[in-house]
Design an enzyme around this catalytic site. Structure first.
Site, short mmCIF file in Angstrom:
data_model
loop_
_atom_site.label_atom_id
_atom_site.label_comp_id
_atom_site.label_asym_id
_atom_site.label_seq_id
_atom_site.Cartn_x
_atom_site.Cartn_y
_atom_site.Cartn_z
N ARG A 164 54.30 -95.28 62.21
CA ARG A 164 52.84 -95.41 61.99
C ARG A 164 52.45 -96.88 61.83
NH1 ARG A 164 53.80 -91.51 63.68
NH2 ARG A 164 53.40 -89.39 63.01
N SER A 241 46.76 -86.25 58.72
CA SER A 241 47.52 -86.52 57.49
C SER A 241 46.86 -87.69 56.75
CB SER A 241 48.95 -86.92 57.84
OG SER A 241 49.57 -85.85 58.52
N GLU A 350 47.01 -93.23 55.18
CA GLU A 350 47.09 -93.42 56.63
C GLU A 350 45.74 -93.80 57.26
OE1 GLU A 350 49.63 -90.68 59.04
OE2 GLU A 350 47.92 -90.69 60.38
#
Ligand code: FAD
Length: 357
Positions: A164, A241, A350
């Site tokens: 990520r 998420s 995130e």
């Protein structure tokens, strides 16, 4: 190039949350993108880049500067032996791009079907799902450098992809605006079935499934988890998420396990089950943020005001209807506080928070 004023951003995000942008511009070409950056400079205001709005939380007060929506379109392809390099403009819808290349029988992104957002958003956080990440197929990223208004062509290695992570959301955050991405996909390649849940779906099939079957199965699984954008499904008013899975050293994992067992013993409760984890970079392990959240006292369906945790996915914070960004942040803070207290781990958010601050 049209410049609009005080446009509400909520409808441009999957969370459906957020106040207005002082100015907003759709850039359909690299020239328009350059013009938009120049306009923001002239106004001495900040600039925020918007793709599909699926990994953003916009502040209730909105954004006091220029919001540029990347709207370039088009896909080129070039054959390279057993592979085809597809170069897609940043404003292309990601899931439609996956359908296009899967229909051409090209392998490499089939497990990332159903992820919302644009092509341009994919290298930013090195999008991934079901055992695949875009970093394994990206060969080039073209971007506008906001500091000198020059176009830059990055090879994959220069993007420094990680879990990520890329230079675009870390060391060079807010510097580059991605205009196109090249993906090198294997013609007639086999689907990637490394992820257990996905592999199990085909375990009894005597023949290798097609790329189309795999991508459709991924979309079906995602739908059951509220991870596919489906009109009217309250569990997908989210940014996917909300927390990254934390990566810790093996010794940290041993400390956390010892700490959890000690606390359980002190409380006279059953000692903790082992903490689920997966091998990551050498010497490190990836923990499941969802497991930590649940075991810190936040079950699926948990509600705090109009924000909550999805009823089908323990990692997704959802807008339960008219939630504000402040409510989402309040829930985030509560989750973080309890996870720190219980496991000593600070969960990393995130989605990007877009605000004037
Ligand atoms: C239901 C749901 C499921 C999801 N599932 C997954 C998943 O399985 N895996 C996963 O990795 N993610 C997932 N996500 C998160 C999200 O879809 C991805 O991160 C997606 O790539 C974001 O793209 P976007 O165009 O919507 O970016 P946006 O949300 O618009 O922007 C996100 C960030 O990227 C920047 N950005 C966007 N476009 C550009 C550009 N062209 N140039 C420079 N910066 C840019 C923005 O400025 C912002 O900082 C999910 C989200 C939702 C809502």
């Amino acid at each position: 190039m049209e410049i609009r004023e005080n446009i509400l951003l909520a409808p441009y995000t999957t969370f459906r949350i957020g106040g207005p942008a002082r100015w907003s511009i759709d850039a359909s070409s690299e020239a328009e993108l350059t013009e938009a950056v120049t306009f923001a400079r002239g106004k001495q205001s900040g600039l925020s880049v918007l793709g599909g709005g699926s990994n953003l939380l916009v502040a209730d007060k909105g954004f006091p500067g220029v919001v540029v929506r990347v709207a370039m379109r088009g896909i080129r392809e070039e054959s390279d032996g057993a592979h085809i390099v597809f170069t897609a403009a940043a404003g292309e819808d990601w899931d439609s791009f996956v359908s296009t290349v899967v229909a051409r029988d090209c392998a490499g992104v089939e497990c990332m079907a159903g992820i919302p957002g644009t092509v341009g958003g994919t290298p930013v956080q090195n999008v991934g799902a079901y055992g695949q990440e875009v970093s394994s197929t990206i060969v080039a990223v073209r971007a506008l450098d906001r500091t000198n208004l020059r176009m830059v062509d990055f090879a994959a290695a220069a993007c420094q992809f990680g879990y990520r992570r890329s230079i675009f959301n870390s060391i060079s955050r807010d510097r580059y605006i991605v205009t196109e991405v090249g993906y090198r996909l294997r013609l007639h390649g086999a689907p990637h079935l490394a992820y257990k849940d996905l592999a199990e779906k085909f375990a009894d099939d005597p023949i290798v499934p097609s790329l189309a079957q795999v991508s459709q199965t991924v979309r079906d699984i995602r739908r059951t988890k509220g991870m596919l954008l489906v009109e009217g499904d309250p569990d997908c008013r989210s940014a996917g998420s909300f927390f990254k899975n934390p990566v810790v050293s093996e010794s940290q994992l041993a400390d956390i396990s010892a700490r959890v067992t000690k606390e359980a013993n002190l409380a006279g409760s059953t000692p903790a089950h082992s903490i689920p984890h997966f091998a990551a970079e050498p010497g490190t392990v990836k923990l499941l943020a969802g497991w930590l959240i649940e075991h810190a006292g936040f079950p699926t369906g948990f509600a705090l005001g109009k924000a909550g945790i999805s009823s089908r996915h323990r990692l997704a914070i959802v807008n339960r209807g008219e939630a504000t960004a402040s409510e989402v942040l309040a829930l985030r803070d509560q989750i973080r506080k309890r996870v720190i207290a219980q496991f000593g781990i600070c969960l990393e958010q995130e989605p990007v928070y877009v605000s004037g601050a």
